[in-house]
Design an enzyme around this catalytic site. Structure first.
Site, PDB file in Angstrom:
ATOM      1  N   CYS C 168       0.789  -1.227   0.000  1.00  0.00           N
ATOM      2  CA  CYS C 168       0.000   0.000   0.000  1.00  0.00           C
ATOM      3  C   CYS C 168       0.820   1.275   0.000  1.00  0.00           C
ATOM      4  O   CYS C 168       0.254   2.369  -0.016  1.00  0.00           O
ATOM      5  CB  CYS C 168      -0.983  -0.008   1.178  1.00  0.00           C
ATOM      6  SG  CYS C 168      -2.199  -1.326   0.984  1.00  0.00           S
ATOM      7  N   HIS C 308      -2.698   9.009   5.426  1.00  0.00           N
ATOM      8  CA  HIS C 308      -3.025   7.692   4.881  1.00  0.00           C
ATOM      9  C   HIS C 308      -4.512   7.455   5.138  1.00  0.00           C
ATOM     10  O   HIS C 308      -5.231   7.025   4.235  1.00  0.00           O
ATOM     11  CB  HIS C 308      -2.168   6.612   5.529  1.00  0.00           C
ATOM     12  CG  HIS C 308      -2.385   5.242   4.956  1.00  0.00           C
ATOM     13  ND1 HIS C 308      -2.050   4.912   3.655  1.00  0.00           N
ATOM     14  CD2 HIS C 308      -2.931   4.117   5.483  1.00  0.00           C
ATOM     15  CE1 HIS C 308      -2.376   3.638   3.424  1.00  0.00           C
ATOM     16  NE2 HIS C 308      -2.910   3.136   4.517  1.00  0.00           N
ATOM     17  N   GLU C 319      -1.555   6.733  12.987  1.00  0.00           N
ATOM     18  CA  GLU C 319      -1.103   7.845  12.180  1.00  0.00           C
ATOM     19  C   GLU C 319      -1.192   9.167  12.943  1.00  0.00           C
ATOM     20  O   GLU C 319      -0.304  10.009  12.848  1.00  0.00           O
ATOM     21  CB  GLU C 319      -2.003   7.875  10.952  1.00  0.00           C
ATOM     22  CG  GLU C 319      -1.613   8.877   9.958  1.00  0.00           C
ATOM     23  CD  GLU C 319      -2.361   8.659   8.661  1.00  0.00           C
ATOM     24  OE1 GLU C 319      -1.832   9.113   7.660  1.00  0.00           O
ATOM     25  OE2 GLU C 319      -3.456   8.076   8.665  1.00  0.00           O
ATOM     26  N   LYS C 340      -9.206   9.135   1.092  1.00  0.00           N
ATOM     27  CA  LYS C 340      -9.801   7.793   1.049  1.00  0.00           C
ATOM     28  C   LYS C 340     -11.266   7.861   1.498  1.00  0.00           C
ATOM     29  O   LYS C 340     -12.054   6.982   1.162  1.00  0.00           O
ATOM     30  CB  LYS C 340      -9.022   6.815   1.931  1.00  0.00           C
ATOM     31  CG  LYS C 340      -7.607   6.499   1.394  1.00  0.00           C
ATOM     32  CD  LYS C 340      -6.909   5.472   2.279  1.00  0.00           C
ATOM     33  CE  LYS C 340      -5.519   5.108   1.752  1.00  0.00           C
ATOM     34  NZ  LYS C 340      -4.541   6.202   1.891  1.00  0.00           N
ATOM     35  N   HIS C 345      -9.783   3.117  -0.805  1.00  0.00           N
ATOM     36  CA  HIS C 345      -8.380   2.739  -0.667  1.00  0.00           C
ATOM     37  C   HIS C 345      -8.006   1.817  -1.811  1.00  0.00           C
ATOM     38  O   HIS C 345      -8.398   0.637  -1.831  1.00  0.00           O
ATOM     39  CB  HIS C 345      -8.188   2.031   0.681  1.00  0.00           C
ATOM     40  CG  HIS C 345      -6.765   1.695   1.011  1.00  0.00           C
ATOM     41  ND1 HIS C 345      -5.690   2.009   0.203  1.00  0.00           N
ATOM     42  CD2 HIS C 345      -6.227   1.067   2.089  1.00  0.00           C
ATOM     43  CE1 HIS C 345      -4.578   1.600   0.754  1.00  0.00           C
ATOM     44  NE2 HIS C 345      -4.866   1.013   1.908  1.00  0.00           N
ATOM     45  N   PHE C 404       0.763  -3.059   4.487  1.00  0.00           N
ATOM     46  CA  PHE C 404       1.059  -4.411   4.954  1.00  0.00           C
ATOM     47  C   PHE C 404       2.523  -4.737   4.672  1.00  0.00           C
ATOM     48  O   PHE C 404       3.059  -4.400   3.626  1.00  0.00           O
ATOM     49  CB  PHE C 404       0.165  -5.421   4.234  1.00  0.00           C
ATOM     50  CG  PHE C 404      -1.243  -5.461   4.741  1.00  0.00           C
ATOM     51  CD1 PHE C 404      -2.126  -6.426   4.262  1.00  0.00           C
ATOM     52  CD2 PHE C 404      -1.708  -4.554   5.682  1.00  0.00           C
ATOM     53  CE1 PHE C 404      -3.440  -6.480   4.717  1.00  0.00           C
ATOM     54  CE2 PHE C 404      -3.022  -4.587   6.131  1.00  0.00           C
ATOM     55  CZ  PHE C 404      -3.882  -5.566   5.645  1.00  0.00           C
TER      56      PHE C 404
END
Lengths: 81, 393, 418
Positions: C168, C308, C319, C340, C345, C404
């Site tokens: 990602c 993010h 975050e 997002k 996403h 990830f």
């Protein structure tokens, strides 16, 4: 009803940590201590659901931290179904 | 830092798990190719593949075994060896600040067998049968991620994809990080492309042979795939260590022109670029580890480049991947390992099986004892990727 | 020191193709998250996504390209076309060896691989799949370097070409890679960005299994709720953004329009867990610190933070902690938003879409909002610009990504203050 042996089969499928003896008294040992992290617990629960034909509500998951709590809850669901 | 150094090597290959076992088999021309054993492969477009013996993964903890594809497990095994070889305990602590060491690997087909299994489960049993580990095992970054976590490496990690050329590009990216403050990079790559679906995908390219893989042979008819690769410790040279295999002296990469443009392919320019980057003349190269695609037109292109650069039969050329198959993300790193070992031991490994080599090449077909100070490694990735690397002792 | 700048932008996003439609969606605060239509998702836990209304043949691709190329590759080409036109650069007239490509993708041609798998396996009946049923492009589907190759053919690049696949953070990392090439003198022009088209059964199923995606199927438009106390996970999206990134002096010489400079980039790894995040945000904070240092900007100069903001419980908390750790008191003053909330996403692609949003924010001096933010979360207590875009004087923007494998990336974009 699911037994500890059924649970142990599932635990073995999800990989047993080399330092853990599943045949010892594990009923009240926390899953994290048995070497199962959050992802592994999700996997274990998914397989238990498939075996038992039950659906474990997502908000119940956080409390099922030992094999005993897991088994008791799944068997409760089986009994209720 | 003048040029980064390789301080450790780890190998998992069809003809040897472990660097020394692999290397001694390579020098004796011992092939790791054999029939597909994972499933009944009748009717498949390839008859021989390079399989890594299953014992390679004996030391991988169960917990990691269930959440990774074989491709990542190959890399884990090679990484442990590379770290030990570099004088570092794989269980820690690292002789680096956590942010000063990174993992940058090449990927190509990723966790394809794990993915095939889960897609099968999904469509035959239902979505709830897909394992939680699918989200972390199949994707191309899985190996870098798992290595970073296992060995606590928090520097600038990365994953580079260039099919067979990616392994050299991963080393180049590692060098860029070493030039901007990182002190060490666990780099290289592995591949495990022998699942039924992966083989069928590769076969669709039309580049496989169902005969023998004979690069630069007048009878070449294609290549065969293999699994495995090499992990290399690349450092900035400041750590006091007893093992230094060699330096990464130069690198360049180009991409072939769009089909039909009439422009020349980019391999020669990549090779020249790498030599220039290393500030050396072609005459200083002692051996070329060629890409050796095994497709006649590709072989002819590469042979022409070698002749232009070095003159006819002007430099020893070898393709030890004839003993392993082409390993995609693992291929070029394994060639780099061979080049470094050739330098260490003063012997060029052989190209196996080639009886009628193209006349303009000095193709090494038996292990040749000769001092090796400078090696050029070439890699060409499907689609037009050309990468070249110069290693020096 | 060579500086990399953005001179062209191309976007394929949910809710609107092309940069203009994308920016309008963002500044209107509209969301593009809807029930999944690309396949029958009735058997899945999460049945919503942010899909692109995309027809390749209406966007410059030939029938043959559309039948041969995976959806994500098509997105990349359409974006590359728009970016090249936007840049005004005559690609036929530059030295092709000085032009490179870096395309990011987390899951490559998953959609194509899954579709074709059903064919060669006779609907997943056969493990030993049938080579006779394989289409020729299957190898391009298996190895995502094909995306970079397609873009290279499109723009005639013959320099360094690569695909970056760091999950990602691919969308940020590919651009960071391109910037590194330009700064090192290995290329003068990089066509860089990212693409992903992951809305297919296997990807939806794998996120269902880990309960990472939102199950708010009855309220798709409001399901992506970053930083909201009632957030339940991310909404899967698809899309792409590609940029023409050039060395500043040569961009100036040709009188190019420069959106912004990419002044700082850094990536770190949390080395903690493949999917889990520690609440302290430490490694993301480190990436931010290094990126700021490289940009030569202090935290207080940042006028906008593009988060993010995936909308999972753990990410938004992680975050927020990272921003506080790296930006100090300024974290409470600077507007922070997550697009997002509007475009979902799209895994490896979203980082590039977010860079596009940042470049456009600098261009227009407007900060896009976070949609669907109604309930304050004590753990997420910053100014997330709820619902309504905001005029802000901007010369320094920070964007971050997390993925990830533990990847944590930060990028600083700048315009010289007037």
């Amino acid at each position: 009803m699911l037994t500890i042996e059924d649970l142990k089969q599932v635990l073995r499928q999800c990989g047993v940590d080399e330092s853990v003896d599943l045949d010892a008294d594990i009923l009240d040992v926390e899953m994290a201590e048995l070497g199962y992290d959050s992802l592994a617990v999700l996997e274990i629960l998914a397989r238990l659901q498939q075996r038992s034909g039950t659906v474990i509500p997502e908000d119940a998951v956080a409390d099922l931290v030992t094999p005993r709590l897991l088994l008791d809850y799944v068997n409760y669901l089986i009994g209720v179904a | 830092m003048t040029a980064p150094v390789v301080t450790g090597i780890g190998v998992v290959a069809p003809n040897g798990v472990g660097t020394e076992k692999f290397w001694s088999n390579v020098l004796s021309g011992q092939t790791g190719l054999g029939p597909v054993t994972g499933f009944e492969a009748d009717g498949y477009p390839v008859r021989q593949v390079g399989e890594v013996p299953d014992e390679f993964g004996e030391e991988i903890p169960n917990r990691l075994g269930v959440q990774t594809d074989r491709w990542t497990q190959l890399a884990m095994t090679a990484t442990v060896e590379a770290l030990r070889d570099a004088g570092i305990d794989p269980a820690g602590p690292l002789p680096f600040d956590e942010y000063d060491i990174a993992v940058i690997t090449a990927s190509s087909s990723g966790g394809n067998e794990f993915g095939q299994r889960e897609i099968s489960q999904l469509w035959s049993e239902g979505p709830e049968r897909v394992t939680v580990y699918q989200s972390i095992a199949w994707f191309y970054a899985a190996t870098t991620g798992q290595l970073s976590i296992r060995h606590k490496m928090r520097g600038p990690c990365g994953v580079v994809v260039g099919e067979q050329a990616g392994g050299l590009d991963a080393l180049a990216q590692s060098r860029r990080m070493l030039r901007t403050g990182t002190k060490a990079v666990v780099t290289g790559g592995t591949e495990a492309p022998l699942s039924p679906y992966a083989l069928v995908c590769q076969g669709a390219s039309g580049l496989f042979t169902d005969g023998d893989y004979l690069p630069f042979d007048t009878g070449a008819s294609g290549y065969v795939p293999g699994e495995g690769g090499a992990i290399l410790m690349l450092e900035d040279g400041t750590r006091d260590t007893s093992t230094v295999y060699g330096t990464m002296a130069g690198y360049a990469a180009t991409f072939d022109p769009r089909p039909g443009s009439g422009r020349p392919i980019g391999l020669l320019r990549a090779a020249i670029g790498a030599l220039k980057d290393a500030d050396i003349d072609a005459s200083e190269v002692d051996v070329v580890f060629a890409d050796g695609c095994g497709i006649p037109s590709r072989d002819a292109e590469e042979a022409k480049v070698l002749t232009e650069l070095f003159g006819p039969r002007g430099v020893p050329v070898t393709v030890p991947k004839t003993m392993t198959g082409r390993l995609a993300a693992g291929g070029a790193p394994l060639d780099v390992a061979c080049a470094l070992l050739a330098m260490r031991d003063g012997v060029i490994p052989p190209t196996v099986g080639v009886r009628n080599p193209l006349p303009d090449l000095d193709l090494v077909t038996e292990a040749r004892p000769v001092p090796v100070r400078t090696a050029l490694v070439l890699a060409r990735g499907f689609g037009g990727f050309n990468s070249a690397l110069v290693l020096r002792n | 020191m060579r500086t990399a700048v953005i001179t062209g932008i191309g976007v394929v996003a949910p809710g609107g193709l092309g940069t203009k439609a994308f920016w309008e969606l963002l500044t209107d605060g509209r969301t593009a998250t809807r029930p999944i239509s690309l396949f029958d998702a009735s058997a899945f836990r999460s049945r919503i996504a942010a899909e692109c209304d995309f027809d390749g043949t209406r966007n410059g691709l030939t029938e043959r390209e559309v039948s041969r190329l995976d959806r994500a590759a098509q997105f990349a080409l359409v974006c590359a076309d728009e970016a090249m036109a936007d840049s005004g650069l005559e690609f036929d007239e530059v030295d092709p060896y000085r032009v490179g490509v870096a395309i990011g993708s987390a899951v490559g041609a998953t959609t194509g691989l899954e579709d074709e798998y059903l064919v060669v396996s006779s609907q997943a009946r056969d493990w030993v799949v049938d080579p006779a049923k394989a289409v020729p492009q299957l190898y391009e589907y298996l190895v995502p370097s094909s995306f970079a190759a397609e873009v290279a053919w499109r723009c005639g690049a013959e320099g360094p070409v690569t695909t970056i696949s760091t999950g990602c953070t691919s969308g940020l990392d590919a651009i960071g890679h391109a910037v590194g090439m330009i700064e090192a003198g290995e290329a003068d022009i990089m066509v860089a960005g990212a693409t992903d088209a992951p809305i297919s059964p296997i990807t939806v199923a794998c996120f269902d299994a880990i309960k990472a995606t939102s199950p708010d199927n009855d309220d798709a438009e409001h399901a992506s709720r970053p930083f909201d106390r009632t957030r339940k996970g991310f909404v899967l999206g698809e899309g792409a953004a590609v940029f023409v990134v050039e060395e500043l002096e040569s961009a100036r010489r040709r009188g190019a329009h420069v959106y912004c400079a990419i002044s700082g980039f850094a990536t770190r790894a949390n080395a903690y867990h493949m999917t889990g995040l520690k609440p302290d945000g430490r490694e993301m904070a480190e990436a931010i610190d290094v990126a700021l240092r490289r940009a030569g900007r202090q935290a207080e100069r940042i006028g906008y933070v593009n988060a993010h903001g995936s909308g999972t419980k753990q990410n938004d908390r992680h975050e927020t902690a990272a921003f506080k750790r790296s930006l100090g008191a300024h974290a409470y003053r600077v507007p922070v938003s997550s697009i997002k909330s509007m475009v979902g996403h799209s895994l490896g692609a979203i980082g590039s879409l977010e860079v596009a949003a940042c470049a456009l924010a600098l261009e227009h001096q407007v900060v896009p909002p976070t949609a669907n933010l109604h309930h304050a979360d004590p753990e997420c207590d910053l100014d997330y610009v709820p619902h309504i875009a905001r005029d802000v004087e901007l010369d320094t923007v920070l964007t971050v990504g997390s993925g990830f494998g533990g990847f944590q990336t930060a990028m600083v974009l700048t315009r010289d203050a007037a």
